[in-house]
Design an enzyme around this catalytic site. Structure first.
Site, short mmCIF file in Angstrom:
data_model
loop_
_atom_site.label_atom_id
_atom_site.label_comp_id
_atom_site.label_asym_id
_atom_site.label_seq_id
_atom_site.Cartn_x
_atom_site.Cartn_y
_atom_site.Cartn_z
N ASN A 96 -13.58 6.98 21.66
CA ASN A 96 -14.52 7.05 22.78
C ASN A 96 -15.85 6.34 22.51
O ASN A 96 -16.48 5.84 23.44
CB ASN A 96 -14.71 8.48 23.26
CG ASN A 96 -15.27 9.40 22.21
OD1 ASN A 96 -15.24 9.08 21.02
ND2 ASN A 96 -15.76 10.54 22.63
N CYS B 276 -17.66 13.91 23.62
CA CYS B 276 -17.59 15.29 23.13
C CYS B 276 -18.77 16.09 23.67
O CYS B 276 -18.71 17.31 23.79
CB CYS B 276 -17.59 15.30 21.62
SG CYS B 276 -18.94 14.34 20.93
N GLU C 118 -11.22 20.98 27.16
CA GLU C 118 -12.05 19.78 27.23
C GLU C 118 -11.45 18.84 28.30
O GLU C 118 -10.28 18.47 28.20
CB GLU C 118 -12.02 19.11 25.85
CG GLU C 118 -13.15 18.18 25.59
CD GLU C 118 -13.13 17.65 24.15
OE1 GLU C 118 -12.08 17.68 23.48
OE2 GLU C 118 -14.18 17.18 23.71
N GLU D 74 -16.42 16.57 12.99
CA GLU D 74 -17.12 16.44 14.28
C GLU D 74 -16.02 16.53 15.33
O GLU D 74 -15.34 15.54 15.60
CB GLU D 74 -17.84 15.10 14.36
CG GLU D 74 -18.92 14.88 13.31
CD GLU D 74 -20.19 15.67 13.58
OE1 GLU D 74 -20.34 16.21 14.69
OE2 GLU D 74 -21.02 15.77 12.66
N LYS E 7 -10.74 4.40 9.08
CA LYS E 7 -9.62 4.12 9.98
C LYS E 7 -10.04 4.42 11.41
O LYS E 7 -10.23 5.57 11.79
CB LYS E 7 -8.41 5.00 9.63
CG LYS E 7 -7.15 4.51 10.32
CD LYS E 7 -6.17 5.60 10.66
CE LYS E 7 -6.55 6.44 11.81
NZ LYS E 7 -6.62 5.75 13.12
P1 NAP Z 1 -7.82 12.46 18.05
O1 NAP Z 1 -6.53 12.34 18.74
O2 NAP Z 1 -8.08 13.67 17.25
O3 NAP Z 1 -7.92 11.15 17.14
C1 NAP Z 1 -9.06 10.89 16.37
C2 NAP Z 1 -8.69 10.01 15.21
O4 NAP Z 1 -7.77 10.72 14.37
C3 NAP Z 1 -8.00 8.71 15.58
O5 NAP Z 1 -8.40 7.72 14.69
C4 NAP Z 1 -6.53 9.05 15.36
O6 NAP Z 1 -5.74 7.93 15.08
C5 NAP Z 1 -6.61 9.92 14.14
N1 NAP Z 1 -5.49 10.80 13.94
C6 NAP Z 1 -4.72 11.42 14.87
N2 NAP Z 1 -3.79 12.18 14.26
C7 NAP Z 1 -3.96 12.04 12.93
C8 NAP Z 1 -3.32 12.57 11.78
N3 NAP Z 1 -2.30 13.41 11.87
N4 NAP Z 1 -3.78 12.21 10.57
C9 NAP Z 1 -4.80 11.36 10.44
N5 NAP Z 1 -5.46 10.82 11.49
C10 NAP Z 1 -5.05 11.16 12.72
O7 NAP Z 1 -9.06 12.33 19.03
P2 NAP Z 1 -9.34 11.21 20.11
O8 NAP Z 1 -8.47 11.48 21.28
O9 NAP Z 1 -9.33 9.86 19.50
O10 NAP Z 1 -10.87 11.51 20.46
C11 NAP Z 1 -11.25 12.45 21.37
C12 NAP Z 1 -11.70 13.72 20.66
O11 NAP Z 1 -12.76 13.42 19.76
C13 NAP Z 1 -12.26 14.73 21.64
O12 NAP Z 1 -11.80 16.01 21.32
C14 NAP Z 1 -13.77 14.64 21.38
O13 NAP Z 1 -14.48 15.80 21.73
C15 NAP Z 1 -13.82 14.36 19.92
N6 NAP Z 1 -15.10 13.76 19.56
C16 NAP Z 1 -15.98 14.51 18.86
C17 NAP Z 1 -17.22 13.99 18.53
C18 NAP Z 1 -18.22 14.81 17.76
O14 NAP Z 1 -19.15 14.21 17.23
N7 NAP Z 1 -18.09 16.12 17.68
C19 NAP Z 1 -17.55 12.68 18.91
C20 NAP Z 1 -16.63 11.94 19.63
C21 NAP Z 1 -15.39 12.49 19.94
P3 NAP Z 1 -4.79 7.26 16.19
O15 NAP Z 1 -5.68 6.64 17.17
O16 NAP Z 1 -3.99 6.30 15.44
O17 NAP Z 1 -3.98 8.38 16.78
#
Ligand code: NAP
Length: 495
Positions: A164, A297, A394, A263, A187
């Site tokens: 995002n 987020c 969310e 995060e 990554k």
């Molecule tokens: P996500 O599905 O959790 O993916 C985040 C990252 O993790 C991606 O690089 C993804 O790679 C990787 N990943 C997924 N499964 C994994 C595994 N089993 N092992 C290692 N890495 C893995 O989240 P998203 O959909 O990209 O992002 C949205 C989420 O991020 C929302 O929940 C949002 O609230 C949160 N967020 C939090 C913050 C904060 O600062 N608190 C800031 C921004 C976003 P792939 O793309 O290859 O699947």
């Protein structure tokens, strides 16, 4: 809504390397596998990147491990200069980097420019901190002996970032890590790897030695990253993403009791008290809800409004949100781009359908937009019942649900009725009330009469299942430093 790629788009895409960046070199993935990157406003593949494998991950960590031996001893001023040069280069190239970000992520160009400025600022901020890492030297309480503390870099770090905020979620970790003397394997998400690859180019040009930052792109994140998280050469994991994935990674990290920052997801309440200035509230609500198309987020996930003004608020918000132009982020005046992919659009659609089937009223929007790309109408739902799923989950989309409260206590109780705890927004002109409420809120951050909290100099992070650890400010640097204490048998005993 599909548009033919302009010359500028082609040039910007062609300039991004498609390989893995390991040990200061660009290389193909083991086996030569490739992975397509889509423009979410058309659904078309715009670039191909390397599909990294476990062997590549191992090579990246080996490079970070080797580079740590020298980077940790590189004079702080030199580390600072590299960060500062990278900041300058990013700033000079804002137009191209913003276009690249819009192409892979979909957000409007103006928002991409804002992210470039925000993301680059972490490099400048930590360039300034790199030369101010301190320790302390104090007398023991008995007067005999001294306590010396020194701060040392944690070691090679593994970073995993979401789609995002393709640049800023990287620089928010890389800036403080490099300032502290740590090295990195990062990554990015597979939907938006291009901004991170462009960042690696910039860091290289800024004079960063090979191996200090390594960028790994991969389709099978789980398989590729798990061995790194369990590898004793890794000394810290910092993850930004969903709570669900964060939970899995913490389990993996527990094997070697790895130092971890998380995060994670949010479910931000936006509280509007009866005395608030409604025009200012709507202004703040537009930022808190519609920035990044609601895919943040920190996005306001639910509006809890005092019952005496809820009708007026819903009307004003619906008018403002209904006016926002939706379209490809490269088009002029577009304020809301597409969602990242079809799966995210389906999630948003299901949440809206669930709320309306339980009695929520659509004040504006409410459905997907047909044609190419993953567009969804900016939506306001009024009279949302307490059992609607989107109050608990969310949303990650341009949907603003409104519910009411009748007392300050009820507002706080509703705000805290979630397992998340990232950020809350509070709108009132009564400072006493504001602080009574703010102190009761179970979140890591609060926006008081403002709809945005992100700031390189401030500690960003959550409590409860929104995670732990802070990014930004001095706290963000401490995440990458260990404190070593030396008990010193020196000093003059009291006479
Ligand atoms: P996500 O599905 O959790 O993916 C985040 C990252 O993790 C991606 O690089 C993804 O790679 C990787 N990943 C997924 N499964 C994994 C595994 N089993 N092992 C290692 N890495 C893995 O989240 P998203 O959909 O990209 O992002 C949205 C989420 O991020 C929302 O929940 C949002 O609230 C949160 N967020 C939090 C913050 C904060 O600062 N608190 C800031 C921004 C976003 P792939 O793309 O290859 O699947």
């Amino acid at each position: 809504m599909a548009a033919t790629a302009s010359e500028q788009e082609r040039r910007v895409l062609e300039a991004v390397p498609s390989g893995l960046y390991i040990g200061g070199e660009w290389r193909d993935a083991t086996g030569g596998g490739r992975l397509g990157v889509e423009d979410p406003s058309t659904g078309e593949t715009i670039h191909e990147i390397a599909d990294g494998q476990a062997q590549d991950a191992d090579a990246a960590l080996a490079a970070a491990h080797e580079a740590f031996r020298t980077w940790r001893h590189t004079p702080p001023r030199e580390r600072s200069d590299v960060l500062r040069r990278a900041y300058d280069l990013i700033t000079e190239r804002t137009d191209d980097l913003a276009l690249l970000m819009t192409l892979e992520m979909g957000k409007p160009i103006a928002e991409s420019k804002a992210e470039i400025a925000y993301g680059a600022n972490f490099l400048r901020w930590y360039a300034e901190e790199a030369v101010r890492i301190d320790g302390r030297f104090t007398p023991n309480e008995t007067g005999v002996g001294r306590v010396l503390t020194m701060r040392q870099p944690v070691g090679p770090c593994v970073f995993i970032t979401p789609w995002n905020f393709p640049l800023a979620m990287g620089t928010r970790k890389i800036g403080p890590a490099l300032a502290a003397g740590c090295t990195v394997v990062v990554k990015p998400a597979k939907q938006t790897p291009l901004s991170m690859l462009a960042l690696a180019q910039v860091l290289e040009e800024a004079g960063l030695p090979g191996g200090v930052v390594n960028v790994l792109t991969a389709k099978s994140s789980g398989e590729v990253m798990e061995p790194l998280i369990k590898d004793p050469r890794t000394r810290k994991l910092s993850f930004t993403g969903s709570t669900e994935v964060g939970r899995k990674l913490m389990e993996q990290a527990s094997e070697q009791v790895l130092r971890v920052s998380m995060e994670l997801g949010g479910n931000a309440p936006f509280l509007v008290f009866a005395d608030a200035d409604l025009d200012k509230v709507v202004e703040g609500a537009l930022v808190a809800k519609m920035r990044n198309g609601g895919e943040a987020c920190t996005s306001a996930n639910r509006f809890h409004v005092h019952e005496s003004i809820a009708g007026a608020f819903a009307e004003k918000l619906a008018a403002a949100i209904g006016d926002l132009k939706v379209g490809r982020g490269t088009e002029p005046d577009v304020k809301v781009g597409p969602l990242i992919d079809e799966s995210q659009r389906e999630t948003v659609e299901e949440l809206v359908d669930d709320a309306t089937s339980k009695g929520a009223r659509v004040a504006t929007g409410g459905s997907r937009l047909d044609g190419g790309g993953y567009f969804f109408q900016p939506t306001v739902l009024a009279d949302v019942p307490d059992d609607a799923r989107l109050l608990r989950e969310e949303i990650f989309g341009p949907v603003a649900p409104i519910t009411t409260f009748s007392s300050d206590e009820e507002a706080v109780q509703k705000a805290n009725a979630t397992e998340y705890g990232l950020v809350a927004y509070v709108y009132t002109q009564d400072v006493d009330r504001a602080f009574r409420v703010i102190e009761e809120l179970e979140t890591g951050m609060v926006g008081f009469n403002q709809g945005m909290v992100s700031n390189a100099g401030a500690p960003f992070g959550g409590v409860k299942q929104s995670g732990f650890g802070r990014e930004g400010g001095p706290e963000g640097l401490h995440e990458y430093l260990e404190t070593k204490y030396v008990a010193m048998n020196v000093g003059v005993p009291p006479t």
